[in-house]
Design an enzyme around this catalytic site. Structure first.
Site, PDB file in Angstrom:
ATOM      1  N   GLU A  27     -13.533   3.928   7.509  1.00 17.63           N
ATOM      2  CA  GLU A  27     -13.567   3.711   6.063  1.00 17.63           C
ATOM      3  C   GLU A  27     -13.560   5.052   5.317  1.00 17.63           C
ATOM      4  O   GLU A  27     -14.441   5.392   4.553  1.00 17.63           O
ATOM      5  CB  GLU A  27     -14.798   2.855   5.688  1.00 17.63           C
TER       6      GLU A  27
ATOM      7  N   GLU B 247      -5.603  -7.167  -1.317  1.00 16.53           N
ATOM      8  CA  GLU B 247      -6.879  -6.786  -0.713  1.00 16.53           C
ATOM      9  C   GLU B 247      -8.014  -7.341  -1.553  1.00 16.53           C
ATOM     10  O   GLU B 247      -8.003  -7.234  -2.781  1.00 16.53           O
ATOM     11  CB  GLU B 247      -7.066  -5.257  -0.634  1.00 16.53           C
TER      12      GLU B 247
ATOM     13  N   GLU C 121      -2.236   1.447  -3.596  1.00 19.44           N
ATOM     14  CA  GLU C 121      -3.242   2.033  -4.468  1.00 19.44           C
ATOM     15  C   GLU C 121      -2.906   3.444  -4.963  1.00 19.44           C
ATOM     16  O   GLU C 121      -3.550   4.431  -4.588  1.00 19.44           O
ATOM     17  CB  GLU C 121      -4.609   2.011  -3.782  1.00 19.44           C
TER      18      GLU C 121
ATOM     19  N   GLN D 127      -6.614   3.788   9.510  1.00 25.17           N
ATOM     20  CA  GLN D 127      -7.942   3.206   9.676  1.00 25.17           C
ATOM     21  C   GLN D 127      -8.131   2.483  10.998  1.00 25.17           C
ATOM     22  O   GLN D 127      -9.265   2.266  11.425  1.00 25.17           O
ATOM     23  CB  GLN D 127      -8.249   2.264   8.513  1.00 25.17           C
TER      24      GLN D 127
ATOM     25  N   TYR E  99     -11.908  -5.124  -5.955  1.00 23.99           N
ATOM     26  CA  TYR E  99     -13.206  -5.117  -5.283  1.00 23.99           C
ATOM     27  C   TYR E  99     -14.397  -5.215  -6.231  1.00 23.99           C
ATOM     28  O   TYR E  99     -15.393  -5.849  -5.903  1.00 23.99           O
ATOM     29  CB  TYR E  99     -13.355  -3.835  -4.447  1.00 23.99           C
TER      30      TYR E  99
END
Length: 441
Positions: A406, A352, A167, A22, A294
């Protein structure tokens, strides 16, 4: 910010996080081709066909970026290594430029008094390994252990913490069943096998790091709160299954040597023969759990009888520019639930947490990202509540240090505390960065 450093236990780590593809720029330093280069080159997969070839050019601008971490008052930096940068073909020959680069990052952090926290895998599978089946091929667990030994043989003696995977749900279900991330597969057998092989690779990577004498080794899992669309038994069952696939599968494998029964109803026919024999490897002892959080999802039955037979519907809460609901209670839930049911006193880090916002630079060069400040405040309240209830939360990493690539939405979604102009690559701290700087001083 409505919090300050002294509101948290002594030694609590405040950090920022990024990932290699990223921000680094895969065009530089002898980096090999990864599945994300291939995925982005396929029409329709990524907004405007954008890729991480240049990204934020962190490969060349890393010193200034580490200075931003230092100036922000952060204790720790979580970054990832690119398998394709270190071993361009995934196996065999090592790119010394790649190893030298990660050594510069680690030493640069230590020189600035910042703790290096590395994740070995953040989705950058070398294309050469995808050609051999990638995460569908059971041999990949040994390939990943070899990669672990190469990287940590160089920097493992100086990192503060190391995680195997970032993840696994995204590596597997999102990428092999939903097809939304590289390699863009929509196949239940591929997904089931990837979900198992990633966890075997995790265990073998832990073994490799232990063999190098490393401690403070863990894994980073992502969590999404599932809320049934109504109180019907069908909706409640659907939300529970979503939770099983997303949250309980990976926790269950690593900490309980078992997969959830409701998920096995759909996935067991597709798992490798005698998969249960791998649980002792999957459950190699770890020293911490990383929690990425998130949002929540509202779950409804989809009206079919095909597993998993559910769908996500739009919820009523305020949303980020990603369209994700802002639901800080979910973070509190996962911290307390994971500690109670799985980790049982093991240190937990929020590795995160953050939001994409509609950030713009005004005529004075100011970036007023008040929604992000509010987001961080609400989620830090959830962290403080969990700590007050006895959960051993040891740190919090904001996602992300920089606006970056992203994934499938390219460069249009901005998660950074620091704004990046993707034409000039100029960095400008946003108000959220400046407010965190004050809170941590």
């Amino acid at each position: 910010m409505n919090f300050k450093r002294s509101d948290f236990p002594e030694g609590f780590d405040f950090g920022v996080a990024t990932s290699a593809y990223q921000i680094e720029g895969s065009d530089f330093g002898g980096c090999g081709r990864s599945q994300w280069d291939d995925f982005a080159a396929t029409p329709g997969n990524v907004v405007r066909g954008e890729d991480g070839g240049v990204a934020c050019d962190h490969y060349h601008q890393w010193e200034g970026d580490l200075d931003l971490i230092k100036a922000g008052g952060f204790d720790s930096y979580r970054f990832s290594t690119s398998w394709a940068r270190v071993m361009p073909e995934g196996r065999g020959a090592v790119n010394q430029e790649g190893l030298d680069y990660y050594e510069r990052i680690v030493d640069g952090l230590l020189e600035r008094g910042i703790k290096p926290n590395v994740s070995l895998y953040h989705w950058e599978l070398p294309s050469a390994l995808l050609d051999q089946g990638g995460w569908r091929n059971g041999d990949i667990a040994n390939w990943f252990a070899d990669f672990t030994e190469v990287v940590m043989g160089r920097i493992g003696d100086r990192v503060h913490a190391a995680a195997t995977f970032n993840e696994p749900w995204c590596v597997t279900w999102l990428s092999h069943f939903l097809g939304q991330h590289a390699p863009g597969v929509k196949d239940i057998r591929a997904a089931a096998r990837a979900m198992h092989h990633v966890l075997v690779a995790h265990g073998k990577s832990v073994q490799a790091m232990r063999g190098l004498g490393m401690d403070n080794v863990g894994v980073v899992l992502n969590f999404e709160y599932s809320q049934p669309v109504d109180d019907t038994p069908e909706a409640i069952e659907s939300a529970h299954l979503f939770d099983g696939i997303y949250n309980r599968w990976f926790l269950g494998g690593v900490f309980n040597q078992a997969y959830p029964e409701d998920v096995l109803v759909g996935l067991e026919p597709h798992l490798p023969k005698n998969y249960q024999d791998d649980f002792p490897t999957i459950a190699e002892k770890v020293d911490f759990l990383g929690v990425n959080y998130y949002t929540r999802s509202i779950i409804s039955p989809d009206g079919t009888d095909q597993f998993p037979a559910h769908k996500t519907v739009e919820g009523p809460l305020d949303k980020t520019s990603m369209g994700w609901e802002i639901y800080p209670d979910g973070l509190h839930h996962f911290l307390t639930w994971a500690d109670r049911e799985y980790t049982k006193g093991l240190p937990i880090y929020i590795t995160e947490n953050g939001m994409a916002s509609y950030d713009t630079v005004d005529e004075n060069g100011v970036i007023d990202d008040e929604p992000r400040i509010n987001f961080l405040n609400q989620h830090m309240d959830a962290v403080k509540q969990a700590i007050a209830e006895g959960v051993p939360v040891k740190g919090y990493y904001a996602w992300s240090l920089l606006d970056n690539y992203e994934w499938a939405v390219g460069y249009e979604k901005r998660f950074g505390l620091v704004h990046v102009d993707f034409d000039s690559l100029e960095r400008t701290p946003k108000n959220s960065y400046l407010q965190l700087q004050k809170a941590l001083s």
